[in-house]
Motif scaffolding. Structure first.
Motif, mmCIF file in Angstrom:
data_model
loop_
_atom_site.group_PDB
_atom_site.id
_atom_site.type_symbol
_atom_site.label_atom_id
_atom_site.label_comp_id
_atom_site.label_asym_id
_atom_site.label_seq_id
_atom_site.Cartn_x
_atom_site.Cartn_y
_atom_site.Cartn_z
ATOM 1 N N LEU A 69 -4.663 -13.645 10.674
ATOM 2 C CA LEU A 69 -4.286 -12.859 9.416
ATOM 3 C C LEU A 69 -5.140 -13.401 8.284
ATOM 4 C CD1 LEU A 69 -0.490 -12.774 9.929
ATOM 5 C CD2 LEU A 69 -2.042 -10.717 10.251
ATOM 6 N N GLN A 70 -5.313 -12.644 7.350
ATOM 7 C CA GLN A 70 -6.244 -12.917 5.902
ATOM 8 C C GLN A 70 -5.152 -13.813 5.314
ATOM 9 O OE1 GLN A 70 -7.328 -9.188 4.274
ATOM 10 N NE2 GLN A 70 -8.871 -8.765 5.952
ATOM 11 N N GLY A 71 -3.973 -13.492 5.123
ATOM 12 C CA GLY A 71 -3.219 -14.291 4.439
ATOM 13 C C GLY A 71 -2.552 -15.311 5.342
ATOM 14 N N ASN A 72 -1.144 -15.712 4.574
ATOM 15 C CA ASN A 72 -0.497 -16.763 5.162
ATOM 16 C C ASN A 72 0.553 -16.542 6.229
ATOM 17 O OD1 ASN A 72 1.625 -15.712 3.828
ATOM 18 N ND2 ASN A 72 1.952 -17.386 2.563
ATOM 19 N N GLY A 73 0.806 -15.083 6.476
ATOM 20 C CA GLY A 73 1.742 -14.691 7.417
ATOM 21 C C GLY A 73 2.915 -14.235 6.876
ATOM 22 N N ASP A 74 3.318 -14.682 5.638
ATOM 23 C CA ASP A 74 4.418 -14.490 5.188
ATOM 24 C C ASP A 74 4.998 -13.041 5.420
ATOM 25 O OD1 ASP A 74 6.625 -13.805 3.011
ATOM 26 O OD2 ASP A 74 6.251 -15.823 2.578
ATOM 27 N N PHE A 75 6.180 -12.702 5.784
ATOM 28 C CA PHE A 75 6.839 -11.287 6.100
ATOM 29 C C PHE A 75 6.585 -10.386 4.779
ATOM 30 C CE2 PHE A 75 10.618 -13.367 4.815
ATOM 31 C CZ PHE A 75 11.409 -12.543 3.904
#
Length: 202
Positions: free
Chosen positions: A135-141
């Motif tokens: 994922l581009q970000g941190n995977g936080d929902f």
């Protein structure tokens, strides 16, 4: 019960990472099997390398008649490991502290042993029918890319972070998603949750 003490201690300590046993998932989801046919299932708090929710849906992809299975994980997960990576050893080194996404659209018995198992899923992740990607970000929902994946989903199934349970349910309500999630039974007393139960919304 030792299990409850452990979960209650985790809630107090804001330790959010407990993986649900696959036998418990199977025992609960057997009551809802017909609801999954032709649906996109999103496990948005599930390290695809470790999560038993992901494993359950991958192994039962065909019998449930799923259209698609998506799993994402948070890169700060203290339990992110390599259990499933042992099955996916051709993918390279162990992905520590990285947010990943797995998208499954087809599961066949490629090894010819008569059963669909994790080695079949591993094979599929090496071709273009299914995708394992960072994922581009941190995977936080709550992150924009995970919200976009949520919008694609018909049903969300996971064990969300204990400390973010209210916010997690609020997001499901906002996007009008069907869901099966696990939480501490004390969550039903939350002022944000109890009215939803009383009004048969959840």
């Amino acid at each position: 019960m030792a299990g409850n003490k452990s979960l209650n201690a985790a809630m107090k300590a804001k330790q959010d990472e407990f993986y649900t046993q696959i036998d418990d998932i199977s025992a609960e989801l057997k009551h809802y099997r017909e609801h999954f046919r032709d649906k996109v299932v999103f496990c948005n708090c599930d390290d695809p390398y470790e999560s038993n929710f992901f494993k359950y849906f991958a192994l039962n992809f065909n019998s449930l008649g799923l259209k698609k299975l998506i799993a994402t994980c948070y890169d700060g997960s203290p339990v992110m490991g390599n259990e499933l990576l042992l099955q996916f050893d051709t993918l390279g080194s162990e992905p520590k502290k990285m947010a990943y996404k797995v998208e499954i659209t087809e599961v066949d018995d490629y090894n010819g042993d008569g059963a669909v198992n994790l080695s079949d899923v591993a094979y599929l992740l090496q071709n273009d029918k299914n995708v394992l990607s960072r994922l581009q970000g941190n995977g936080d929902f709550r992150s924009p890319e995970c919200v976009e994946l949520l919008k694609q989903a018909d049903i969300v199934c996971t064990n969300p972070p204990f400390s973010l349970f209210r916010e997690y349910v609020a997001q499901l309500m906002k996007y009008e998603k069907k869901f099966l999630i696990i939480g501490n039974q004390n969550n039903v007393t939350y002022k944000e949750i109890f009215p939803l139960l009383m009004n048969n919304i959840i």
